[in-house]
Design a protein around this motif. Structure first.
Motif, PDB file in Angstrom:
ATOM      1  N   ALA A 173     116.736  16.068  -4.687  1.00  0.00           N
ATOM      2  CA  ALA A 173     115.854  14.720  -4.642  1.00  0.00           C
ATOM      3  C   ALA A 173     114.751  14.712  -3.475  1.00  0.00           C
ATOM      4  N   VAL A 174     115.114  15.396  -2.325  1.00  0.00           N
ATOM      5  CA  VAL A 174     113.990  15.550  -1.378  1.00  0.00           C
ATOM      6  C   VAL A 174     112.656  16.371  -1.871  1.00  0.00           C
ATOM      7  N   LEU A 175     113.218  17.371  -2.470  1.00  0.00           N
ATOM      8  CA  LEU A 175     112.115  18.391  -3.099  1.00  0.00           C
ATOM      9  C   LEU A 175     111.048  17.507  -4.248  1.00  0.00           C
ATOM     10  N   ILE A 176     111.898  17.017  -5.233  1.00  0.00           N
ATOM     11  CA  ILE A 176     111.262  16.385  -6.117  1.00  0.00           C
ATOM     12  C   ILE A 176     110.627  15.050  -5.795  1.00  0.00           C
ATOM     13  N   GLY A 177     111.352  14.149  -5.011  1.00  0.00           N
ATOM     14  CA  GLY A 177     110.726  13.043  -4.418  1.00  0.00           C
ATOM     15  C   GLY A 177     109.201  13.269  -3.718  1.00  0.00           C
ATOM     16  N   LEU A 178     109.267  14.300  -2.630  1.00  0.00           N
ATOM     17  CA  LEU A 178     108.062  14.577  -2.033  1.00  0.00           C
ATOM     18  C   LEU A 178     107.085  15.064  -2.940  1.00  0.00           C
ATOM     19  N   GLY A 179     107.409  15.932  -3.900  1.00  0.00           N
ATOM     20  CA  GLY A 179     106.312  16.349  -4.746  1.00  0.00           C
ATOM     21  C   GLY A 179     105.793  15.164  -5.561  1.00  0.00           C
ATOM     22  N   THR A 180     106.660  14.136  -6.127  1.00  0.00           N
ATOM     23  CA  THR A 180     106.102  12.950  -6.758  1.00  0.00           C
ATOM     24  C   THR A 180     105.051  12.226  -5.795  1.00  0.00           C
ATOM     25  N   LEU A 181     105.438  12.111  -4.374  1.00  0.00           N
ATOM     26  CA  LEU A 181     104.585  11.417  -3.473  1.00  0.00           C
ATOM     27  C   LEU A 181     103.209  12.184  -3.380  1.00  0.00           C
ATOM     28  N   ILE A 182     103.372  13.774  -3.256  1.00  0.00           N
ATOM     29  CA  ILE A 182     102.305  14.339  -3.165  1.00  0.00           C
ATOM     30  C   ILE A 182     101.358  14.116  -4.456  1.00  0.00           C
ATOM     31  N   PHE A 183     101.874  14.338  -5.304  1.00  0.00           N
ATOM     32  CA  PHE A 183     100.914  13.930  -6.576  1.00  0.00           C
ATOM     33  C   PHE A 183     100.426  12.903  -6.829  1.00  0.00           C
ATOM     34  N   PHE A 184     101.070  11.602  -6.550  1.00  0.00           N
ATOM     35  CA  PHE A 184     100.317  10.368  -6.720  1.00  0.00           C
ATOM     36  C   PHE A 184      99.434  10.006  -5.378  1.00  0.00           C
ATOM     37  N   ARG A 185      99.464  10.699  -4.462  1.00  0.00           N
ATOM     38  CA  ARG A 185      98.771  10.545  -3.324  1.00  0.00           C
ATOM     39  C   ARG A 185      97.492  11.502  -3.268  1.00  0.00           C
ATOM     40  N   TYR A 186      97.721  12.747  -3.472  1.00  0.00           N
ATOM     41  CA  TYR A 186      96.562  13.664  -3.558  1.00  0.00           C
ATOM     42  C   TYR A 186      96.256  14.511  -4.902  1.00  0.00           C
ATOM     43  N   GLY A 187      97.007  14.213  -5.672  1.00  0.00           N
ATOM     44  CA  GLY A 187      96.740  14.670  -6.914  1.00  0.00           C
ATOM     45  C   GLY A 187      97.382  16.239  -6.781  1.00  0.00           C
ATOM     46  N   THR A 188      96.949  17.137  -7.903  1.00  0.00           N
ATOM     47  CA  THR A 188      97.378  18.303  -7.966  1.00  0.00           C
ATOM     48  C   THR A 188      96.260  19.501  -8.415  1.00  0.00           C
ATOM     49  N   GLY A 189      96.170  20.585  -8.164  1.00  0.00           N
ATOM     50  CA  GLY A 189      95.576  21.766  -8.621  1.00  0.00           C
ATOM     51  C   GLY A 189      95.960  22.275  -9.799  1.00  0.00           C
ATOM     52  N   VAL A 190      97.320  21.907 -10.295  1.00  0.00           N
ATOM     53  CA  VAL A 190      97.759  22.375 -11.569  1.00  0.00           C
ATOM     54  C   VAL A 190      96.932  21.981 -12.399  1.00  0.00           C
ATOM     55  N   THR A 191      96.485  22.704 -13.315  1.00  0.00           N
ATOM     56  CA  THR A 191      95.595  22.414 -14.810  1.00  0.00           C
ATOM     57  C   THR A 191      96.486  23.041 -16.088  1.00  0.00           C
ATOM     58  N   ALA A 192      95.959  22.272 -16.983  1.00  0.00           N
ATOM     59  CA  ALA A 192      96.689  22.739 -18.432  1.00  0.00           C
ATOM     60  C   ALA A 192      96.665  24.433 -18.618  1.00  0.00           C
ATOM     61  N   ALA A 193      95.500  24.965 -18.060  1.00  0.00           N
ATOM     62  CA  ALA A 193      95.572  26.485 -18.183  1.00  0.00           C
ATOM     63  C   ALA A 193      96.445  27.116 -17.696  1.00  0.00           C
ATOM     64  N   ASP A 194      97.404  26.675 -16.319  1.00  0.00           N
ATOM     65  CA  ASP A 194      98.338  27.270 -15.801  1.00  0.00           C
ATOM     66  C   ASP A 194      99.707  27.091 -16.701  1.00  0.00           C
ATOM     67  N   PHE A 195      99.834  26.298 -17.552  1.00  0.00           N
ATOM     68  CA  PHE A 195     100.726  26.288 -18.586  1.00  0.00           C
ATOM     69  C   PHE A 195     100.619  27.105 -19.985  1.00  0.00           C
ATOM     70  N   ARG A 196      99.695  27.998 -19.774  1.00  0.00           N
ATOM     71  CA  ARG A 196      99.543  28.865 -21.047  1.00  0.00           C
ATOM     72  C   ARG A 196     100.019  30.296 -20.666  1.00  0.00           C
ATOM     73  N   ILE A 197     100.519  30.886 -21.909  1.00  0.00           N
ATOM     74  CA  ILE A 197     100.868  32.530 -21.543  1.00  0.00           C
ATOM     75  C   ILE A 197      99.788  32.967 -21.049  1.00  0.00           C
ATOM     76  N   PRO A 198     100.082  33.715 -19.858  1.00  0.00           N
ATOM     77  CA  PRO A 198      99.131  34.657 -19.275  1.00  0.00           C
ATOM     78  C   PRO A 198      98.695  35.948 -20.177  1.00  0.00           C
TER      79      PRO A 198
END
Length: 474
Positions: A173-198
């Protein structure tokens, strides 16, 4: 206690596990945060692999556990099921692999505990996680403690399992909660390309085997079948809730690591606390790192306790069946627990830790090698589990089960194919491996050694097994 045990005077175990205990046991056994960093290090494509494994492996596993526990209730789980459906040797091999895999997996839990616990000691002690002497000493102390608690009994040991489950839930809960807070406050560098097969999917292939391994655990309660209160009513709801919570936690934790740290910077031993440290510093809550590491350490200890206690029931039953030394089937005169099997398991686990430390380049490489070996041995019993569903689907015995032929066929086929694939890809080296030939030599050599030992105990030692009296068989 089963009726046969009561009448024959065989050693019996106490029924101490209720529905709440089982749900918590499933969460602490299935949702293992220690495997998440090694998976997330392969990028966003692993989120799709989680979804595939949940549908084609985890859901069929739940069907199989409920079906087989309904048909063959009692102590032994995968050992008992394979024995009843395919014969004595297959039952022994299934139980043997399930037990020996935990001799490899429990040490990885110890090493993960080392990597997390150093954060409790403070920033100046983080380097101890890669110190072989410190890692070995800490692993030995924790292994001894968990062995003692399980010998005292599930009535006591279950509280460490339950506290571990609560710690797992809070940590997630702490891990996911902090991740959610970071996402809404700062966004993320993860892009759609990161979810493709390398372009080079070699490392991703290994992670799929670890994902399926991470989703194993629903069968653990049935291994303790004689210690569950009213198992026919208790198991279905516990499997459903434990499975749902574990699946959500896994996907959420993987996404959070990718958002907070990035796949190229994730440490397989410290990735979870590493992510929390990074996110907490970003939002001015660095004080949370030490209590979080303490809670996660408790969770890891609970994971080790759950798997050590559950898997020790396999040699206990094999000892009663005389395919292994009969003293493994002894229970403690005071605590009524399989103390001999627990002690043997602890000793062999410690020996394997030492061997892998000597043969590997470092703590992280030793962790990854033992994890891959555990994947292979852990999944062998599930070949029998899913094959049993297919046998039921095509046999007359389908009428006496919990589910219909169609559902049994689909769950058996998808689970069996996925399990075979997961075993094969486990032999592909992960990115932490420095020497491919040394990794493959250990993978094939140790796997073959454990299978050869199984054949020895069954075909050589088992020849001394006395014929079972007709009255007892009846």
């Amino acid at each position: 206690m089963s009726a046969s045990q009561e009448k024959s005077g065989q050693p019996h175990l106490k029924r101490v596990l209720g529905r709440r205990d089982l749900v918590l046991l499933f969460v602490v056994a299935v949702f293992n945060l220690n495997v998440v960093p090694s998976i997330a290090a392969n990028g966003g494509v692993t989120v799709w692999l989680w979804l595939v494994a949940l549908v084609l492996f985890f859901w069929p596993q739940g069907i199989a556990v409920l079906e087989l526990a309904h048909r063959y209730p009692g102590e032994g789980g995968v050992y008992l099921w394979a024995k009843e459906v395919f014969g004595d040797f297959h039952g022994f091999l299934s139980g043997w692999c399930y037990w020996t895999n935990n001799m490899l997996y429990v040490p990885t839990v110890m090493l993960y505990f080392v990597g997390v616990s150093v954060f409790v000691l403070g920033p100046g002690h983080l380097g101890l996680a890669d110190n072989k002497t410190f890692a070995l000493a800490t692993s030995t102390i924790l292994l001894a403690l968990l062995t003692i608690l399980n010998i005292v009994g599930l009535g006591v040991g279950k509280w460490l399992n339950n506290l571990g489950a609560i710690g797992t839930g809070i940590a997630a809960a702490v891990l996911i909660g902090l991740g959610t807070l970071i996402f809404f406050r700062y966004g993320t560098g993860v892009t759609a390309a990161d979810f493709r097969i390398p372009p080079n999917p070699r490392f991703v292939l290994n992670s799929f085997g670890v994902i399926c391994f991470g989703l194993v655990g629903l069968e653990l309660a049935s291994v303790m079948g004689d210690e569950i209160r009213d198992p026919q009513r208790t198991l279905p709801g516990a499997v459903a809730w434990g499975g749902l919570l574990s699946g959500l936690f896994y996907i959420g934790a993987t996404l959070t690591l990718l958002i907070a740290v990035g796949k190229n910077d994730i440490s397989v031993l410290q990735g979870i606390v590493q992510a929390v440290s990074h996110m907490a510093a970003s939002v001015g809550m660095f004080w949370i790192v030490t209590p979080f590491a303490l809670m996660l350490s408790l969770s890891i200890a609970g994971i080790g306790s759950a798997w050590m206690g559950g898997s020790a029931r396999i040699p206990f039953v094999a000892g009663l069946d005389s395919y292994m030394p009969s003293w493994l089937g002894k229970v403690h005169p005071r605590y009524q627990t399989p103390y001999a099997a627990l002690i043997v398991q602890a000793i062999v686990s410690l020996v394997l830790v030492v061997i892998n430390f000597v043969a590997s380049g470092g703590v992280q490489e030793a962790f990854q090698t033992m994890l891959s070996l555990a994947v292979v041995l852990q999944l062998v019993p599930f070949l029998y589990v899913f094959a049993a569903l297919l046998k039921f689907a095509f046999g007359e015995s389908a009428r006496s089960g919990r589910y219909g032929r169609g559902l049994l066929f689909f769950a058996g086929a998808s689970g069996l194919i996925t399990t075979i694939l997961a075993i094969v890809v486990a032999f592909f080296p992960a990115q932490q491996i420095s020497s491919v030939w040394r990794y493959e030599a250990k993978m094939f050599g140790i796997t073959f050694a454990f299978l050869a030992l199984a054949a020895f105990f069954f075909f050589v030692y088992g020849r001394h097994k006395l014929p079972e009296p007709a009255a007892t068989r009846a």
